[in-house]
Design an enzyme around this catalytic site. Structure first.
Site, short mmCIF file in Angstrom:
data_model
loop_
_atom_site.label_atom_id
_atom_site.label_comp_id
_atom_site.label_asym_id
_atom_site.label_seq_id
_atom_site.Cartn_x
_atom_site.Cartn_y
_atom_site.Cartn_z
N HIS A 114 0.83 -1.19 0.00
CA HIS A 114 0.00 0.00 0.00
C HIS A 114 0.88 1.25 0.00
O HIS A 114 2.07 1.20 0.32
CB HIS A 114 -0.90 0.01 1.23
CG HIS A 114 -2.04 -0.96 1.13
ND1 HIS A 114 -3.01 -1.06 2.10
CD2 HIS A 114 -2.38 -1.87 0.17
CE1 HIS A 114 -3.89 -1.98 1.76
NE2 HIS A 114 -3.53 -2.49 0.59
N GLU B 213 0.92 3.89 1.95
CA GLU B 213 1.47 4.30 3.24
C GLU B 213 2.67 3.45 3.62
O GLU B 213 3.66 3.96 4.15
CB GLU B 213 0.39 4.18 4.33
CG GLU B 213 -0.82 5.08 4.10
CD GLU B 213 -1.95 4.36 3.40
OE1 GLU B 213 -3.11 4.60 3.77
OE2 GLU B 213 -1.67 3.57 2.46
N CYS C 18 -6.22 2.00 5.65
CA CYS C 18 -7.04 0.82 5.92
C CYS C 18 -6.91 0.38 7.37
O CYS C 18 -5.88 0.59 8.02
CB CYS C 18 -6.67 -0.31 4.96
SG CYS C 18 -4.98 -0.94 5.14
N GLU D 130 -13.61 1.85 -26.64
CA GLU D 130 -13.11 2.54 -27.83
C GLU D 130 -14.01 2.41 -29.06
O GLU D 130 -13.75 3.06 -30.07
CB GLU D 130 -11.70 2.02 -28.18
CG GLU D 130 -10.61 2.62 -27.31
CD GLU D 130 -9.29 2.79 -28.04
OE1 GLU D 130 -9.28 2.89 -29.28
OE2 GLU D 130 -8.25 2.82 -27.37
#
Length: 324
Positions: A44, A46, A69, A247
Protein backbone atom coordinates in the site's frame (compact mmCIF):
# COMPACT_ATOMS: atom_id res chain seq x y z
CA UNK A 1 -1.99 16.51 -1.05
CA UNK A 2 -1.57 17.46 -4.70
CA UNK A 3 1.77 15.64 -4.67
CA UNK A 4 0.09 12.57 -3.14
CA UNK A 5 -2.58 12.67 -5.86
CA UNK A 6 0.11 12.82 -8.54
CA UNK A 7 1.73 9.73 -7.02
CA UNK A 8 -1.66 7.98 -6.89
CA UNK A 9 -2.04 8.43 -10.65
CA UNK A 10 1.03 6.21 -11.19
CA UNK A 11 -0.93 3.20 -9.98
CA UNK A 12 -4.18 3.80 -11.82
CA UNK A 13 -5.17 0.79 -13.88
CA UNK A 14 -2.72 -1.48 -12.03
CA UNK A 15 -3.98 -1.88 -8.46
CA UNK A 16 -7.47 -3.44 -8.69
CA UNK A 17 -9.20 -4.61 -6.62
CA UNK A 18 -7.33 -2.22 -4.31
CA UNK A 19 -7.61 1.55 -4.77
CA UNK A 20 -4.78 3.56 -6.34
CA UNK A 21 -3.65 5.63 -3.35
CA UNK A 22 -0.85 8.15 -3.01
CA UNK A 23 1.02 9.11 0.17
CA UNK A 24 3.61 11.74 1.12
CA UNK A 25 5.38 11.98 4.50
CA UNK A 26 6.65 15.45 5.45
CA UNK A 27 8.89 16.52 8.34
CA UNK A 28 10.15 20.01 9.06
CA UNK A 29 8.88 21.16 5.65
CA UNK A 30 10.79 18.47 3.77
CA UNK A 31 9.39 15.41 2.00
CA UNK A 32 10.99 12.34 3.62
CA UNK A 33 8.81 9.59 2.16
CA UNK A 34 6.73 8.96 -0.97
CA UNK A 35 4.53 6.03 -1.87
CA UNK A 36 1.78 4.83 -4.15
CA UNK A 37 -0.14 1.56 -4.30
CA UNK A 38 1.92 -0.91 -6.28
CA UNK A 39 0.77 -3.20 -9.09
CA UNK A 40 -1.53 -5.90 -7.80
CA UNK A 41 -2.50 -3.79 -4.79
CA UNK A 42 0.52 -4.27 -2.51
CA UNK A 43 2.46 -2.72 -0.90
CA UNK A 44 0.00 0.00 0.00
CA UNK A 45 0.99 3.63 -0.47
CA UNK A 46 1.47 4.30 3.24
CA UNK A 47 3.70 1.25 3.71
CA UNK A 48 5.92 2.34 0.84
CA UNK A 49 6.16 5.95 2.06
CA UNK A 50 6.87 4.99 5.67
CA UNK A 51 9.56 2.54 4.58
CA UNK A 52 11.29 5.29 2.63
CA UNK A 53 10.97 7.78 5.51
CA UNK A 54 12.28 5.33 8.11
CA UNK A 55 13.03 6.95 11.47
CA UNK A 56 12.07 10.35 10.03
CA UNK A 57 8.42 9.20 10.21
CA UNK A 58 8.33 9.90 13.95
CA UNK A 59 6.69 13.27 14.52
CA UNK A 60 6.02 13.74 10.80
CA UNK A 61 2.83 14.61 8.90
CA UNK A 62 1.43 12.03 6.50
CA UNK A 63 -0.69 13.16 3.54
CA UNK A 64 -2.75 10.33 2.06
CA UNK A 65 -5.47 10.36 -0.61
CA UNK A 66 -7.67 7.73 1.08
CA UNK A 67 -8.33 6.81 4.69
CA UNK A 68 -5.65 4.34 5.84
CA UNK A 69 -7.04 0.82 5.92
CA UNK A 70 -8.02 -0.68 9.26
CA UNK A 71 -8.51 -4.35 8.35
CA UNK A 72 -5.83 -6.98 8.72
CA UNK A 73 -4.84 -9.04 5.70
CA UNK A 74 -2.61 -12.02 5.00
CA UNK A 75 -0.91 -9.77 2.43
CA UNK A 76 0.23 -7.18 4.95
CA UNK A 77 -0.61 -5.17 8.09
CA UNK A 78 -3.26 -2.47 8.25
CA UNK A 79 -1.91 0.95 7.25
CA UNK A 80 -3.54 2.64 10.25
CA UNK A 81 -1.51 0.33 12.50
CA UNK A 82 1.67 1.09 10.54
CA UNK A 83 1.14 4.83 11.01
CA UNK A 84 0.60 4.42 14.74
CA UNK A 85 3.72 2.26 15.07
CA UNK A 86 5.77 4.75 13.03
CA UNK A 87 4.88 7.53 15.47
CA UNK A 88 3.55 10.08 12.98
CA UNK A 89 2.14 13.19 14.63
CA UNK A 90 -0.54 14.07 12.09
CA UNK A 91 -2.44 12.48 9.22
CA UNK A 92 -4.11 14.56 6.52
CA UNK A 93 -6.59 12.50 4.50
CA UNK A 94 -8.61 13.36 1.42
CA UNK A 95 -11.63 11.04 1.74
CA UNK A 96 -13.00 8.28 3.94
CA UNK A 97 -12.70 4.73 2.63
CA UNK A 98 -16.20 3.39 1.74
CA UNK A 99 -14.98 -0.19 2.11
CA UNK A 100 -17.05 -1.47 5.09
CA UNK A 101 -13.93 -3.12 6.52
CA UNK A 102 -12.49 0.37 7.13
CA UNK A 103 -15.23 3.04 6.65
CA UNK A 104 -14.12 5.49 9.35
CA UNK A 105 -12.37 2.91 11.53
CA UNK A 106 -8.95 3.83 10.15
CA UNK A 107 -9.26 7.50 11.07
CA UNK A 108 -10.75 6.57 14.47
CA UNK A 109 -7.82 4.26 15.24
CA UNK A 110 -5.39 7.09 14.48
CA UNK A 111 -7.26 9.53 16.72
CA UNK A 112 -7.44 6.97 19.53
CA UNK A 113 -3.64 6.73 19.34
CA UNK A 114 -3.31 10.49 19.84
CA UNK A 115 -2.58 11.32 16.18
CA UNK A 116 -4.13 14.54 14.88
CA UNK A 117 -6.37 13.82 11.88
CA UNK A 118 -7.60 16.27 9.24
CA UNK A 119 -9.96 15.08 6.50
CA UNK A 120 -11.62 16.42 3.36
CA UNK A 121 -8.48 17.97 1.81
CA UNK A 122 -8.71 17.86 -2.03
CA UNK A 123 -11.66 15.50 -1.67
CA UNK A 124 -13.10 16.13 -5.16
CA UNK A 125 -9.77 15.45 -6.84
CA UNK A 126 -9.29 12.31 -4.75
CA UNK A 127 -12.71 10.96 -5.73
CA UNK A 128 -11.89 11.55 -9.37
CA UNK A 129 -8.50 9.88 -8.93
CA UNK A 130 -10.07 6.75 -7.43
CA UNK A 131 -13.27 6.79 -9.48
CA UNK A 132 -12.86 3.15 -10.50
CA UNK A 133 -12.53 1.83 -6.95
CA UNK A 134 -15.39 4.01 -5.69
CA UNK A 135 -17.68 3.14 -8.61
CA UNK A 136 -17.12 -0.57 -8.11
CA UNK A 137 -17.87 -0.35 -4.39
CA UNK A 138 -20.93 1.84 -4.96
CA UNK A 139 -22.43 0.44 -8.17
CA UNK A 140 -20.79 -2.96 -8.42
CA UNK A 141 -19.16 -2.30 -11.80
CA UNK A 142 -16.10 -0.59 -13.32
CA UNK A 143 -15.92 3.11 -14.00
CA UNK A 144 -16.42 3.51 -17.78
CA UNK A 145 -14.67 5.98 -20.07
CA UNK A 146 -15.97 6.21 -23.65
CA UNK A 147 -13.48 7.49 -26.22
CA UNK A 148 -14.60 9.05 -29.51
CA UNK A 149 -12.30 10.50 -32.18
CA UNK A 150 -14.23 12.48 -34.76
CA UNK A 151 -14.11 15.14 -37.43
CA UNK A 152 -15.69 18.51 -36.72
CA UNK A 153 -18.92 17.21 -38.23
CA UNK A 154 -19.01 14.13 -36.02
CA UNK A 155 -17.74 11.44 -38.39
CA UNK A 156 -15.39 8.64 -37.32
CA UNK A 157 -14.59 7.45 -40.85
CA UNK A 158 -15.13 8.11 -44.51
CA UNK A 159 -18.20 6.49 -46.04
CA UNK A 160 -15.79 3.87 -47.43
CA UNK A 161 -14.71 3.03 -43.86
CA UNK A 162 -11.29 4.69 -44.13
CA UNK A 163 -10.39 6.13 -40.73
CA UNK A 164 -6.58 6.21 -40.48
CA UNK A 165 -5.95 8.77 -39.37
CA UNK A 166 -8.62 11.28 -38.37
CA UNK A 167 -6.56 12.70 -35.50
CA UNK A 168 -2.86 13.54 -35.46
CA UNK A 169 0.07 11.91 -33.63
CA UNK A 170 -0.30 13.95 -30.45
CA UNK A 171 -3.94 12.94 -29.99
CA UNK A 172 -3.15 9.30 -30.74
CA UNK A 173 -0.34 9.36 -28.16
CA UNK A 174 -2.79 10.75 -25.62
CA UNK A 175 -5.14 7.83 -26.33
CA UNK A 176 -2.30 5.41 -25.61
CA UNK A 177 -1.64 7.21 -22.32
CA UNK A 178 -5.32 6.81 -21.45
CA UNK A 179 -5.16 3.12 -22.31
CA UNK A 180 -2.27 2.71 -19.87
CA UNK A 181 -4.47 4.13 -17.09
CA UNK A 182 -7.21 1.53 -17.52
CA UNK A 183 -7.44 -2.10 -16.44
CA UNK A 184 -9.33 -3.19 -19.55
CA UNK A 185 -10.23 -1.92 -23.01
CA UNK A 186 -13.41 -2.86 -24.89
CA UNK A 187 -14.53 -2.80 -28.52
CA UNK A 188 -17.39 -4.41 -30.38
CA UNK A 189 -17.27 -7.58 -32.43
CA UNK A 190 -17.58 -5.61 -35.67
CA UNK A 191 -14.48 -3.58 -34.87
CA UNK A 192 -12.52 -6.75 -34.11
CA UNK A 193 -13.61 -8.36 -37.38
CA UNK A 194 -12.95 -5.27 -39.51
CA UNK A 195 -9.74 -3.91 -37.98
CA UNK A 196 -8.17 -6.69 -35.85
CA UNK A 197 -7.05 -3.97 -33.38
CA UNK A 198 -4.13 -4.63 -31.06
CA UNK A 199 -5.47 -2.20 -28.43
CA UNK A 200 -2.08 -2.17 -26.74
CA UNK A 201 0.00 0.67 -25.34
CA UNK A 202 2.75 1.77 -27.69
CA UNK A 203 4.34 4.57 -25.69
CA UNK A 204 8.04 4.05 -24.84
CA UNK A 205 8.32 2.73 -21.31
CA UNK A 206 4.62 1.98 -20.91
CA UNK A 207 4.30 -1.05 -23.17
CA UNK A 208 3.85 -3.37 -20.17
CA UNK A 209 0.75 -1.43 -19.14
CA UNK A 210 -1.41 -2.63 -22.04
CA UNK A 211 -4.89 -3.35 -20.66
CA UNK A 212 -6.86 -6.57 -20.84
CA UNK A 213 -8.82 -6.79 -24.12
CA UNK A 214 -12.60 -7.20 -23.92
CA UNK A 215 -14.99 -7.79 -26.82
CA UNK A 216 -18.73 -7.06 -26.78
CA UNK A 217 -20.26 -9.90 -28.76
CA UNK A 218 -23.35 -12.07 -28.57
CA UNK A 219 -21.22 -14.98 -29.76
CA UNK A 220 -17.60 -15.88 -29.12
CA UNK A 221 -15.10 -15.78 -31.96
CA UNK A 222 -12.87 -18.58 -30.68
CA UNK A 223 -10.01 -16.26 -29.76
CA UNK A 224 -8.46 -16.93 -26.37
CA UNK A 225 -6.82 -13.49 -26.39
CA UNK A 226 -10.17 -11.81 -25.80
CA UNK A 227 -12.45 -11.71 -22.78
CA UNK A 228 -15.95 -11.80 -24.31
CA UNK A 229 -19.11 -10.35 -22.76
CA UNK A 230 -22.58 -10.43 -24.33
CA UNK A 231 -24.09 -7.18 -22.99
CA UNK A 232 -22.81 -3.89 -21.59
CA UNK A 233 -24.20 -4.74 -18.14
CA UNK A 234 -21.93 -7.80 -18.07
CA UNK A 235 -18.99 -5.49 -17.32
CA UNK A 236 -19.92 -6.11 -13.68
CA UNK A 237 -18.59 -9.66 -14.12
CA UNK A 238 -15.14 -8.62 -15.36
CA UNK A 239 -12.52 -9.85 -12.86
CA UNK A 240 -10.55 -7.24 -10.88
CA UNK A 241 -11.42 -4.40 -13.28
CA UNK A 242 -11.93 -0.90 -11.87
CA UNK A 243 -11.36 1.26 -14.97
CA UNK A 244 -12.80 0.24 -18.36
CA UNK A 245 -11.93 2.08 -21.60
CA UNK A 246 -14.51 1.74 -24.38
CA UNK A 247 -13.11 2.54 -27.83
CA UNK A 248 -15.89 1.59 -30.22
CA UNK A 249 -17.41 1.27 -32.68
CA UNK A 250 -20.55 3.33 -33.13
CA UNK A 251 -23.02 0.63 -32.11
CA UNK A 252 -20.96 -0.39 -29.08
CA UNK A 253 -20.69 3.23 -27.94
CA UNK A 254 -24.45 3.64 -28.38
CA UNK A 255 -25.14 0.46 -26.44
CA UNK A 256 -23.19 1.73 -23.42
CA UNK A 257 -24.90 5.12 -23.60
CA UNK A 258 -28.32 3.52 -23.86
CA UNK A 259 -27.53 1.41 -20.78
CA UNK A 260 -26.46 4.56 -18.85
CA UNK A 261 -23.05 3.00 -18.26
CA UNK A 262 -20.76 5.80 -19.47
CA UNK A 263 -19.27 7.83 -16.61
CA UNK A 264 -16.65 9.79 -18.52
CA UNK A 265 -16.44 10.87 -22.15
CA UNK A 266 -13.20 11.60 -24.02
CA UNK A 267 -13.97 13.48 -27.22
CA UNK A 268 -11.05 14.00 -29.61
CA UNK A 269 -11.87 16.34 -32.50
CA UNK A 270 -9.77 16.94 -35.58
CA UNK A 271 -10.10 20.21 -37.58
CA UNK A 272 -11.47 18.44 -40.66
CA UNK A 273 -14.86 18.07 -42.34
CA UNK A 274 -15.83 14.74 -43.88
CA UNK A 275 -19.45 15.17 -44.95
CA UNK A 276 -21.16 11.89 -45.79
CA UNK A 277 -19.02 9.81 -43.45
CA UNK A 278 -19.77 7.24 -40.78
CA UNK A 279 -21.28 8.81 -37.63
CA UNK A 280 -19.63 8.43 -34.25
CA UNK A 281 -22.78 7.05 -32.65
CA UNK A 282 -25.70 4.87 -33.57
CA UNK A 283 -29.12 5.64 -32.11
CA UNK A 284 -29.21 5.08 -28.35
CA UNK A 285 -32.87 5.71 -27.64
CA UNK A 286 -33.33 9.41 -26.96
CA UNK A 287 -36.77 10.55 -28.11
CA UNK A 288 -36.88 14.23 -27.10
CA UNK A 289 -34.31 17.00 -27.53
CA UNK A 290 -35.02 18.20 -24.00
CA UNK A 291 -33.70 14.89 -22.67
CA UNK A 292 -30.26 15.57 -24.12
CA UNK A 293 -29.49 18.61 -21.97
CA UNK A 294 -27.81 18.51 -18.57
CA UNK A 295 -26.40 15.00 -18.97
CA UNK A 296 -22.72 15.98 -19.27
CA UNK A 297 -20.41 18.56 -17.74
CA UNK A 298 -17.08 19.67 -19.18
CA UNK A 299 -14.20 19.09 -16.73
CA UNK A 300 -11.16 19.55 -18.99
CA UNK A 301 -10.21 20.70 -22.48
CA UNK A 302 -6.86 21.16 -24.18
CA UNK A 303 -5.12 21.30 -27.53
CA UNK A 304 -3.17 18.25 -28.71
CA UNK A 305 -1.18 19.41 -31.69
CA UNK A 306 -3.71 20.40 -34.33
CA UNK A 307 -6.51 18.53 -32.53
CA UNK A 308 -8.50 19.14 -29.36
CA UNK A 309 -9.61 16.84 -26.57
CA UNK A 310 -12.56 17.55 -24.30
CA UNK A 311 -13.29 15.55 -21.15
CA UNK A 312 -16.85 15.27 -19.87
CA UNK A 313 -18.31 13.62 -16.79
CA UNK A 314 -21.84 12.32 -16.53
CA UNK A 315 -24.23 14.45 -14.48
CA UNK A 316 -24.77 13.29 -11.88
CA UNK A 317 -21.83 10.91 -11.77
CA UNK A 318 -23.54 8.82 -9.11
CA UNK A 319 -26.48 9.17 -6.71
CA UNK A 320 -26.20 11.95 -4.16
CA UNK A 321 -25.48 9.47 -1.37
CA UNK A 322 -22.46 8.08 -3.21
CA UNK A 323 -18.87 8.85 -2.15
CA UNK A 324 -18.05 9.98 -5.74
Amino acid sequence: MSAALALASRGRGRTAPNPNVGCVVVKRGRVVGRGWTQAGGRPHAEAMALAEAGAESRGATCYVTLEPCAHRSTRGPACSDLLVAAGVARVVGAIEDPDPRTAGTGFARLRDAGIAVTTGVEAVAARRSMAGFLTRLTLGRPHVTLKLATSLDGAIAMVSGESRWITGPEARAHVHLERSRHDAILVGRGTVAADAPALDVRLPGLEARSPMRVMLSATTMGDDDWHVIATPSAIATLPAIDHLFVEGGARTAAAFLAAELVDRLLLYRAPILIGAGKPALADFGLTALADTHGRWRLVDARALGRDRVEVYERTPCLPASSPI
